[in-house]
Design a protein around this motif. Structure first.
Motif, PDB file in Angstrom:
ATOM      1  N   UNK A 110      28.396  11.449 -59.732  1.00 13.22           N
ATOM      2  CA  UNK A 110      27.881  10.707 -60.884  1.00 13.22           C
ATOM      3  C   UNK A 110      26.416  11.014 -61.087  1.00 13.22           C
ATOM      4  N   UNK A 111      26.139  12.310 -61.326  1.00 13.16           N
ATOM      5  CA  UNK A 111      24.751  12.709 -61.448  1.00 13.16           C
ATOM      6  C   UNK A 111      24.198  12.443 -62.831  1.00 13.16           C
ATOM      7  N   UNK A 112      25.061  12.128 -63.794  1.00 17.07           N
ATOM      8  CA  UNK A 112      24.567  11.932 -65.142  1.00 17.07           C
ATOM      9  C   UNK A 112      24.268  10.484 -65.474  1.00 17.07           C
ATOM     10  N   UNK A 113      24.687   9.559 -64.591  1.00 15.13           N
ATOM     11  CA  UNK A 113      24.414   8.160 -64.858  1.00 15.13           C
ATOM     12  C   UNK A 113      22.944   7.870 -64.645  1.00 15.13           C
ATOM     13  N   UNK A 114      22.410   7.022 -65.453  1.00 15.06           N
ATOM     14  CA  UNK A 114      20.967   6.821 -65.452  1.00 15.06           C
ATOM     15  C   UNK A 114      20.595   5.385 -65.138  1.00 15.06           C
ATOM     16  N   UNK A 290      24.460  -5.227 -60.183  1.00 16.30           N
ATOM     17  CA  UNK A 290      24.043  -4.339 -61.255  1.00 16.30           C
ATOM     18  C   UNK A 290      22.895  -3.416 -60.921  1.00 16.30           C
ATOM     19  N   UNK A 291      22.391  -3.479 -59.669  1.00 12.60           N
ATOM     20  CA  UNK A 291      21.282  -2.606 -59.277  1.00 12.60           C
ATOM     21  C   UNK A 291      21.798  -1.200 -58.988  1.00 12.60           C
ATOM     22  N   UNK A 292      21.192  -0.221 -59.618  1.00 16.19           N
ATOM     23  CA  UNK A 292      21.605   1.175 -59.427  1.00 16.19           C
ATOM     24  C   UNK A 292      20.743   1.831 -58.361  1.00 16.19           C
ATOM     25  N   UNK A 338      13.154  23.449 -37.201  1.00 18.51           N
ATOM     26  CA  UNK A 338      13.852  22.208 -36.913  1.00 18.51           C
ATOM     27  C   UNK A 338      12.917  21.089 -36.453  1.00 18.51           C
ATOM     28  N   UNK A 339      11.653  21.381 -36.320  1.00 16.02           N
ATOM     29  CA  UNK A 339      10.694  20.386 -35.837  1.00 16.02           C
ATOM     30  C   UNK A 339      10.209  19.530 -37.008  1.00 16.02           C
ATOM     31  N   UNK A 340      11.110  18.768 -37.567  1.00 18.24           N
ATOM     32  CA  UNK A 340      10.798  17.989 -38.764  1.00 18.24           C
ATOM     33  C   UNK A 340      10.503  16.533 -38.421  1.00 18.24           C
ATOM     34  N   UNK A 341       9.722  15.915 -39.302  1.00 16.95           N
ATOM     35  CA  UNK A 341       9.564  14.458 -39.271  1.00 16.95           C
ATOM     36  C   UNK A 341      10.656  13.865 -40.156  1.00 16.95           C
ATOM     37  N   UNK A 342      11.142  12.682 -39.778  1.00 22.09           N
ATOM     38  CA  UNK A 342      12.246  12.072 -40.512  1.00 22.09           C
ATOM     39  C   UNK A 342      11.871  10.685 -40.996  1.00 22.09           C
ATOM     40  N   UNK A 343      12.401  10.360 -42.150  1.00 28.31           N
ATOM     41  CA  UNK A 343      12.202   9.018 -42.692  1.00 28.31           C
ATOM     42  C   UNK A 343      13.478   8.586 -43.398  1.00 28.31           C
ATOM     43  N   UNK A 344      13.772   7.298 -43.328  1.00 29.51           N
ATOM     44  CA  UNK A 344      14.945   6.729 -43.984  1.00 29.51           C
ATOM     45  C   UNK A 344      14.473   5.705 -45.023  1.00 29.51           C
ATOM     46  N   UNK A 345      14.972   5.873 -46.228  1.00 29.41           N
ATOM     47  CA  UNK A 345      14.591   4.988 -47.323  1.00 29.41           C
ATOM     48  C   UNK A 345      15.811   4.205 -47.806  1.00 29.41           C
ATOM     49  N   UNK A 346      15.558   2.952 -48.185  1.00 32.62           N
ATOM     50  CA  UNK A 346      16.592   2.147 -48.821  1.00 32.62           C
ATOM     51  C   UNK A 346      16.940   2.799 -50.157  1.00 32.62           C
ATOM     52  N   UNK A 347      18.215   3.057 -50.372  1.00 32.67           N
ATOM     53  CA  UNK A 347      18.600   3.805 -51.566  1.00 32.67           C
ATOM     54  C   UNK A 347      18.483   2.988 -52.851  1.00 32.67           C
TER      55      UNK A 347
END
Length: 430
Positions: A110-114, A290-292, A338-347
């Protein structure tokens, strides 16, 4: 020769003869993989590079729409963007996509939903970070779900599709599968692990045999007599060059064992007091009705705020409705890709849930993450890749030169023990 050295020579000989062909195969395929990335870029430059434009880069939503137009049922699992203005954007598709026919189980992406005027919804198809912590999206350190399906390369200035790479059809992927497991699944991986272990014994016994009993014999074992006959050259290639290459071959074989057997990683975790299992990825908070989900470009903006000077950004989409968005960032001067920093975000809210720099990873995880770059020579860039190429080619010659030395010794012994032919007098010789 002492009985001990004679016994060691016997072990060295028969282990070498028994695994020689496999060692030659492993060394040659490993040499091919040393410059995998450089060769891939040289063979397909239009896939990876574009001419920078004076106009700004397009939004990820526009690039995603271009992929959607080409593969209507495809589902995006991740985006990878480079700071280099000449690089294309890599968009990985979910693993169940097969030439544009994937996505049946979850419906089209669903890449076209806005959410707003210029925002696109993040697709929910990417596999969540089941293997998170292994590193960035490059092969050997990518989380599951990145690279399982095809990768589509898109011009960031025009949204033109510049190429597509399916791991199943990639030459280097096939060579890697042959190198690591003979394309024979767990059995092949076990065979290669045992072969690497035997190679360690061959190298160890070879060093014991190389060590001279007298100081005056040291110099001949360190040099190659280039003006000698072929038998002497073959001997010097095996003895002298074998000594110089043995340390590097030992490291390659040791890391090969580490990648073949799970118990090696488990042992490293115990020794370093690192967790045996990776923590589960964090989840997003339950959104209001209703939050996208956030737009992909909004997540990229958040990642750039965290690391504005990064070389690459990889956005991995959540599979589950409550999943988080994983962002892997490669900073300048990183020891490996592969020596990356990682972060997790609330979608939904974009809130930073958790983050971890490469230096904060458990010690055991960092050690295991170095196995492949050390094994392939990628640890310090092209100088160590060149070293790995040369050592790999040399390693492929040692079973051959050793077999020739053994055959020469056999012929020499047979010549000594063969009965002398009687001399028959002839009338001419009387």
């Amino acid at each position: 020769m002492s009985p001990t050295k004679s016994f060691i020579r016997t072990i060295h000989l028969w282990l070498g003869l028994g695994t020689g062909l496999l060692i030659v195969f492993v060394c040659l395929t490993g040499s091919i993989l040393a410059f995998e990335q450089e060769l891939e870029h040289a063979w397909h430059p239009a896939r990876y590079f574009v001419q920078p434009a004076t106009t700004p880069r397009l939004q990820l939503a526009q690039l995603a729409s271009a992929v959607q137009a080409r593969k209507p049922k495809a589902k995006i699992s991740s985006f990878k963007l480079y700071a280099d203005p000449t690089r294309t954007v890599e968009i990985s598709l979910a693993g169940n996509d097969k030439g544009g026919k994937g996505g049946e189980r979850g419906g089209p992406g669903r890449m076209g939903q806005e959410r707003g005027p210029d925002a696109s919804r993040l697709p929910r198809a990417g596999r969540q970070n089941e293997n998170s912590g292994k590193g960035g999206p490059e092969r050997g350190g990518k989380p599951k779900g990145e690279g399982g399906g095809p990768r589509v390369f898109v011009n960031p200035y025009t949204a033109a599709i510049t190429g597509e790479l399916n791991p199943r059809d990639n030459f280097f992927k096939t060579v890697e599968q042959l190198h690591r497991g003979l394309v024979a699944g767990p059995v092949g991986k076990l065979v290669m692990g045992v072969n690497a272990t035997i190679f360690l014994f061959i190298l160890g016994t070879g060093l014991v045999l190389w060590w001279p009993t007298a100081r005056k014999a040291l110099k001949p074992r360190l040099t190659v007599k280039w003006g000698s006959g072929w038998k002497r050259l073959n001997h010097d290639f095996h003895i002298s060059l074998g000594f110089y290459a043995s340390l590097f071959l030992f490291i390659m074989a040791l890391t090969g064992v580490g990648m073949s057997f799970d118990w090696v990683g488990a042992g490293i975790n115990k020794l370093t007091h690192s967790p045996l299992k990776r923590p589960e990825p964090p989840t997003s908070a339950a959104p209001a009705a209703g939050t996208a989900p956030l737009a992909a470009d909004a997540v990229l903006a958040l990642a750039r705020q965290q690391a504005p000077d990064a070389e690459t950004y990889t956005l991995q989409m959540p599979k589950e409705p409550t999943g988080s968005i994983r962002v892997a960032v490669l900073r300048p001067g990183a020891i490996t890709e592969n020596a990356t920093d990682e972060a997790y975000f609330d979608q939904f809210s974009g809130r930073l849930i958790s983050s971890q720099t490469y230096a904060q990873r458990p010690v055991g995880q960092r050690i295991r993450g170095l196995f492949k770059p050390v094994h392939t020579g990628a640890i310090f860039g092209w100088p160590t890749k060149l070293l790995a190429l040369v050592i790999g080619l040399l390693g492929a010659t040692f079973p051959i030169t050793g077999t020739i030395m053994w055959l020469n010794r056999r012929r020499k012994k047979q010549g000594k023990h063969s009965p002398a032919r009687p001399i028959i007098a002839t009338s001419a010789g009387r």
